[in-house]
Design a protein around this motif. Structure first.
Motif, short mmCIF file in Angstrom:
data_model
loop_
_atom_site.label_atom_id
_atom_site.label_comp_id
_atom_site.label_asym_id
_atom_site.label_seq_id
_atom_site.Cartn_x
_atom_site.Cartn_y
_atom_site.Cartn_z
N ASP A 184 0.81 -1.21 0.00
CA ASP A 184 0.00 0.00 0.00
C ASP A 184 0.85 1.27 0.00
OD1 ASP A 184 0.94 -0.42 2.53
OD2 ASP A 184 -0.89 0.20 3.56
N GLU A 185 2.15 1.14 0.28
CA GLU A 185 3.04 2.30 0.27
C GLU A 185 3.92 2.31 -0.98
OE1 GLU A 185 5.37 2.32 3.81
OE2 GLU A 185 3.66 1.96 5.13
N ARG A 186 3.93 1.20 -1.70
CA ARG A 186 4.89 1.02 -2.78
C ARG A 186 4.70 2.03 -3.91
NH1 ARG A 186 5.34 -5.02 -4.50
NH2 ARG A 186 5.75 -5.13 -2.25
N GLN A 187 3.45 2.32 -4.25
CA GLN A 187 3.21 3.21 -5.38
C GLN A 187 3.72 4.62 -5.10
OE1 GLN A 187 -0.89 3.54 -6.69
NE2 GLN A 187 -0.24 3.92 -8.78
N ASP A 188 3.55 5.08 -3.86
CA ASP A 188 4.07 6.40 -3.51
C ASP A 188 5.59 6.44 -3.64
OD1 ASP A 188 1.69 7.65 -3.07
OD2 ASP A 188 1.77 7.56 -0.89
N VAL A 189 6.24 5.35 -3.23
CA VAL A 189 7.70 5.28 -3.33
C VAL A 189 8.13 5.29 -4.79
CG1 VAL A 189 9.74 3.88 -2.84
CG2 VAL A 189 7.93 4.07 -1.14
N VAL A 190 7.43 4.53 -5.62
CA VAL A 190 7.75 4.49 -7.05
C VAL A 190 7.60 5.88 -7.65
CG1 VAL A 190 6.98 3.65 -9.30
CG2 VAL A 190 7.21 2.05 -7.40
N MET A 191 6.52 6.58 -7.30
CA MET A 191 6.29 7.91 -7.84
C MET A 191 7.39 8.88 -7.42
SD MET A 191 3.79 7.81 -9.86
CE MET A 191 3.31 6.12 -10.26
N LEU A 192 7.84 8.74 -6.17
CA LEU A 192 8.92 9.61 -5.71
C LEU A 192 10.21 9.31 -6.45
CD1 LEU A 192 9.66 11.87 -3.80
CD2 LEU A 192 10.20 10.17 -2.05
N MET A 193 10.45 8.03 -6.75
CA MET A 193 11.62 7.66 -7.53
C MET A 193 11.54 8.24 -8.94
SD MET A 193 11.82 3.72 -6.21
CE MET A 193 13.05 3.16 -7.37
#
Length: 229
Positions: A127-136
């Motif tokens: 549930d947190e992975r997409q935010d991390v991907v977007m930040l990357m």
């Protein structure tokens, strides 16, 4: 929200945002905080007027959906500019000394960190992975505004951010989401509309002569997908 409804919401958001800006007699938001206020109001409007009918929208034509969305009148709150707002980029007001120059060593270090984050992505809760991907994905935008890349090094979770840096991170992540949504759009006219919206959103921190390059970098990274394995 399922992908098929995300696109409907983005369409609703685009239409209602256009109506808000027209009401205020301007073409762009005065600050990211104002845009956040508008998006919150639109989301509440979606929940009130559309959520229960969203399945029906799937069988409607594009024109009918647009007419339906345009007919909905939302009561936008009055936006009062705050002292801590980050204003949209103004070349006459910006101080070049506020930006950190990145040399080749800095950029190489940033790329190494990006690769490290990619390797650790699988260990991040879904549930947190997409935010991390977007930040990357958003690193080129942060790099362009001189965001201190040392903040991403070490990963001990004890980094202290100032208000501007917090707003820059939130802005960059939102920018990446918007670029991904634009890249996935198949309708040419809607895609152009979204591109124009992305450019105005990017202008909160990026010089206008640099915006197209940053958008292209993020879009290419997303479409290649090789940064994330």
């Amino acid at each position: 929200m399922e992908q098929k409804f995300i696109k409907l919401f983005e369409r609703f958001l685009s239409i209602q945002t256009g109506k808000y800006l027209q009401q205020k007699g301007k073409e762009i938001f005065d600050s990211p905080a104002e845009e956040e206020m508008v998006e919150k109001t639109v989301r509440e409007g979606w929940n009130e007027y559309i959520e229960s009918k969203k399945e029906d929208l799937l069988s409607m034509s594009e024109r009918s959906i647009v007419n339906f969305f345009e007919a909905i009148e939302l009561n936008f709150p009055h936006y009062k500019k705050r002292d801590d707002d980050v204003e949209l980029f103004d070349e006459d007001r910006i101080d070049e000394d506020d930006f950190e120059e990145l040399d080749e060593e800095d950029i190489e270090e940033l790329n190494d960190e990006l690769n490290r984050l990619a390797d650790e992505l699988e260990s991040i809760p879904e549930d947190e992975r997409q935010d991390v991907v977007m930040l990357m994905l958003a690193f080129p935008a942060l790099q362009e505004v001189g965001f201190p890349i040392s903040i991403f090094m070490g990963g001990d979770g004890n980094v202290q951010l100032n208000e501007t840096q917090r707003q820059q991170i939130d802005w960059a992540r939102q920018l990446a989401y918007k670029i991904v949504d634009m890249a996935d759009e198949s309708d040419v006219d809607v895609k152009k509309e979204k591109y124009d919206h992305v450019k105005e959103f990017a202008a909160a921190f990026i010089r206008r002569d640099k915006i197209d390059n940053v958008i292209e970098e993020i879009r290419n990274a997303y479409e290649r997908g090789d940064e994330f394995g």
